[in-house]
Design a protein around this motif. Sequence first.
Motif, PDB file in Angstrom:
ATOM      1  N   PHE A  79       0.804  -1.231   0.000  1.00  0.00           N
ATOM      2  CA  PHE A  79       0.000   0.000   0.000  1.00  0.00           C
ATOM      3  C   PHE A  79       0.836   1.280   0.000  1.00  0.00           C
ATOM      4  N   CYS A  80       1.902   1.273  -0.766  1.00  0.00           N
ATOM      5  CA  CYS A  80       2.677   2.496  -0.953  1.00  0.00           C
ATOM      6  C   CYS A  80       3.148   2.544  -2.403  1.00  0.00           C
ATOM      7  N   SER A  81       3.758   3.627  -2.802  1.00  0.00           N
ATOM      8  CA  SER A  81       4.141   3.810  -4.193  1.00  0.00           C
ATOM      9  C   SER A  81       5.482   3.152  -4.503  1.00  0.00           C
ATOM     10  N   ARG A  82       5.733   2.964  -5.799  1.00  0.00           N
ATOM     11  CA  ARG A  82       7.038   2.498  -6.252  1.00  0.00           C
ATOM     12  C   ARG A  82       8.143   3.423  -5.765  1.00  0.00           C
ATOM     13  N   ASP A  83       7.848   4.736  -5.750  1.00  0.00           N
ATOM     14  CA  ASP A  83       8.830   5.722  -5.325  1.00  0.00           C
ATOM     15  C   ASP A  83       9.262   5.489  -3.881  1.00  0.00           C
ATOM     16  N   TYR A  84       8.316   5.132  -3.008  1.00  0.00           N
ATOM     17  CA  TYR A  84       8.664   4.846  -1.621  1.00  0.00           C
ATOM     18  C   TYR A  84       9.637   3.673  -1.537  1.00  0.00           C
ATOM     19  N   ILE A  85       9.319   2.594  -2.269  1.00  0.00           N
ATOM     20  CA  ILE A  85      10.205   1.421  -2.246  1.00  0.00           C
ATOM     21  C   ILE A  85      11.587   1.800  -2.747  1.00  0.00           C
ATOM     22  N   SER A  86      11.630   2.581  -3.820  1.00  0.00           N
ATOM     23  CA  SER A  86      12.908   3.014  -4.378  1.00  0.00           C
ATOM     24  C   SER A  86      13.715   3.803  -3.350  1.00  0.00           C
ATOM     25  N   ARG A  87      13.047   4.678  -2.611  1.00  0.00           N
ATOM     26  CA  ARG A  87      13.757   5.529  -1.657  1.00  0.00           C
ATOM     27  C   ARG A  87      14.214   4.747  -0.425  1.00  0.00           C
TER      28      ARG A  87
ATOM     29  N   ALA B 221      12.643  13.225  13.219  1.00  0.00           N
ATOM     30  CA  ALA B 221      13.798  12.548  12.618  1.00  0.00           C
ATOM     31  C   ALA B 221      13.635  12.318  11.115  1.00  0.00           C
ATOM     32  N   ASP B 222      12.429  11.966  10.665  1.00  0.00           N
ATOM     33  CA  ASP B 222      12.228  11.758   9.230  1.00  0.00           C
ATOM     34  C   ASP B 222      12.434  13.058   8.452  1.00  0.00           C
ATOM     35  N   ALA B 223      11.935  14.160   8.993  1.00  0.00           N
ATOM     36  CA  ALA B 223      12.107  15.455   8.331  1.00  0.00           C
ATOM     37  C   ALA B 223      13.581  15.859   8.310  1.00  0.00           C
ATOM     38  N   ALA B 224      14.293  15.616   9.410  1.00  0.00           N
ATOM     39  CA  ALA B 224      15.717  15.935   9.463  1.00  0.00           C
ATOM     40  C   ALA B 224      16.496  15.143   8.420  1.00  0.00           C
ATOM     41  N   ASP B 225      16.078  13.900   8.216  1.00  0.00           N
ATOM     42  CA  ASP B 225      16.738  13.066   7.217  1.00  0.00           C
ATOM     43  C   ASP B 225      16.475  13.592   5.806  1.00  0.00           C
ATOM     44  N   LEU B 226      15.257  14.034   5.541  1.00  0.00           N
ATOM     45  CA  LEU B 226      14.905  14.547   4.221  1.00  0.00           C
ATOM     46  C   LEU B 226      15.598  15.870   3.922  1.00  0.00           C
ATOM     47  N   GLU B 227      15.865  16.672   4.951  1.00  0.00           N
ATOM     48  CA  GLU B 227      16.571  17.937   4.745  1.00  0.00           C
ATOM     49  C   GLU B 227      17.881  17.747   4.001  1.00  0.00           C
ATOM     50  N   LYS B 228      18.548  16.636   4.262  1.00  0.00           N
ATOM     51  CA  LYS B 228      19.859  16.383   3.652  1.00  0.00           C
ATOM     52  C   LYS B 228      19.765  16.219   2.140  1.00  0.00           C
ATOM     53  N   HIS B 229      18.571  15.882   1.641  1.00  0.00           N
ATOM     54  CA  HIS B 229      18.391  15.630   0.212  1.00  0.00           C
ATOM     55  C   HIS B 229      17.612  16.742  -0.485  1.00  0.00           C
ATOM     56  N   ALA B 230      17.205  17.754   0.266  1.00  0.00           N
ATOM     57  CA  ALA B 230      16.339  18.795  -0.289  1.00  0.00           C
ATOM     58  C   ALA B 230      17.104  19.723  -1.221  1.00  0.00           C
TER      59      ALA B 230
ATOM     60  N   MET C 186       9.698  21.450   1.757  1.00  0.00           N
ATOM     61  CA  MET C 186      10.914  20.945   1.122  1.00  0.00           C
ATOM     62  C   MET C 186      10.626  20.480  -0.292  1.00  0.00           C
ATOM     63  N   THR C 187      11.486  20.864  -1.221  1.00  0.00           N
ATOM     64  CA  THR C 187      11.417  20.355  -2.588  1.00  0.00           C
ATOM     65  C   THR C 187      12.692  19.590  -2.894  1.00  0.00           C
ATOM     66  N   PHE C 188      12.604  18.700  -3.890  1.00  0.00           N
ATOM     67  CA  PHE C 188      13.713  17.813  -4.218  1.00  0.00           C
ATOM     68  C   PHE C 188      13.916  17.776  -5.726  1.00  0.00           C
ATOM     69  N   ALA C 189      15.123  17.462  -6.132  1.00  0.00           N
ATOM     70  CA  ALA C 189      15.423  17.415  -7.563  1.00  0.00           C
ATOM     71  C   ALA C 189      14.722  16.253  -8.247  1.00  0.00           C
ATOM     72  N   ASP C 190      14.499  15.164  -7.515  1.00  0.00           N
ATOM     73  CA  ASP C 190      13.983  13.951  -8.159  1.00  0.00           C
ATOM     74  C   ASP C 190      12.849  13.310  -7.367  1.00  0.00           C
ATOM     75  N   ALA C 191      12.103  14.115  -6.611  1.00  0.00           N
ATOM     76  CA  ALA C 191      11.000  13.572  -5.817  1.00  0.00           C
ATOM     77  C   ALA C 191       9.975  14.666  -5.572  1.00  0.00           C
ATOM     78  N   PRO C 192       8.727  14.290  -5.289  1.00  0.00           N
ATOM     79  CA  PRO C 192       7.694  15.291  -5.007  1.00  0.00           C
ATOM     80  C   PRO C 192       8.006  16.072  -3.731  1.00  0.00           C
ATOM     81  N   PRO C 193       7.467  17.279  -3.590  1.00  0.00           N
ATOM     82  CA  PRO C 193       7.697  18.083  -2.382  1.00  0.00           C
ATOM     83  C   PRO C 193       6.970  17.491  -1.179  1.00  0.00           C
ATOM     84  N   VAL C 194       7.432  17.865   0.008  1.00  0.00           N
ATOM     85  CA  VAL C 194       6.787  17.451   1.247  1.00  0.00           C
ATOM     86  C   VAL C 194       6.662  18.662   2.170  1.00  0.00           C
ATOM     87  N   THR C 195       5.773  18.551   3.131  1.00  0.00           N
ATOM     88  CA  THR C 195       5.578  19.572   4.159  1.00  0.00           C
ATOM     89  C   THR C 195       5.746  18.927   5.526  1.00  0.00           C
TER      90      THR C 195
END
Length: 282
Positions: free
Chosen positions: A45-53, A96-105, A222-231
């Motif tokens: 019940f999640c997207s291909r993108d989640y599995i990839s990440r 912690a999840d947001a802090a981790d995503l910051e590194k890729h934003a 947060m926006t990313f070069a190769d992924a949808p934005p998150v809040t």
Amino acid sequence: MTTDHLGNAENLDPYSSPKTFFGAELRRLREAAGLTQHQLGERVFCSRDYISRFESASRRPQPEVSRLLDEVLGSGEHLQRLCRLARLSKHPDYFADAADLEKHAATIGEYAPMLVPGLLQTEAYARALTRAAQLFAPEEAVEERVTGRMERKRLLDEPSAPELWVVIHEAALRIPVGGPGMMNEQLQDLRAVGHDHHRVVVQVLPFEAGAPAFLNGTVIQMTFADAPPVTYTESAYTGQLIDEPALVAQYQKAYDLIRAAALSPQASLALIESVAKDYTTP
């Protein structure tokens, strides 16, 4: 069998961290089951993108998804145990999840209604805040939080640092965290970063702007070069990571309105410097 959208998973060193080991094990188990990322995503019940990440270690594994992965892949509790290791963090679990995503934003936009944003805090300010929020915590727990925040701040010195655009409510400048001397140091540092750092823009939302769209909660876009934005939204002792596209877009519109109502960057830095001087006046 195809293995769609592998990202950087093939080039990861699985032994460099618990997160990369989780990704390598997930990929190994998925391929052994003859499933593509898309097929596995549908079953949990999640997207291909989640599995990839998860496989490329660009996002921390989630406990509930890990449980479903173990069920689908027949791996007992293997991924759940690895998930617990991969989620160890110096940050509060809700952040912690947001802090981790910051590194890729690629870009980070933050509205801070009451406090200086974490990425722009001095060590003394961060320690005073942490001690106030964790009044009965042992000293080592406070220092661990402060260390995590200072390590997070180093992101701005990286060659691939995201563009950071913060809007700080005037109230955050006038709440004397740690006393006048500490606030003067914090605001002088904030002004210097806003003036000198080529990837940081600081604006202040003045009192006369009235009630903003986000009245009393921190919001990070947060926006990313190769992924949808998150809040990410946060209030006292809790936070929420939002990736539902319509809701993220709604937050972005509200953030844009706040940014439009704020003082210009030049006027904002002048106000920050003025308030900093007020803390030195008897």
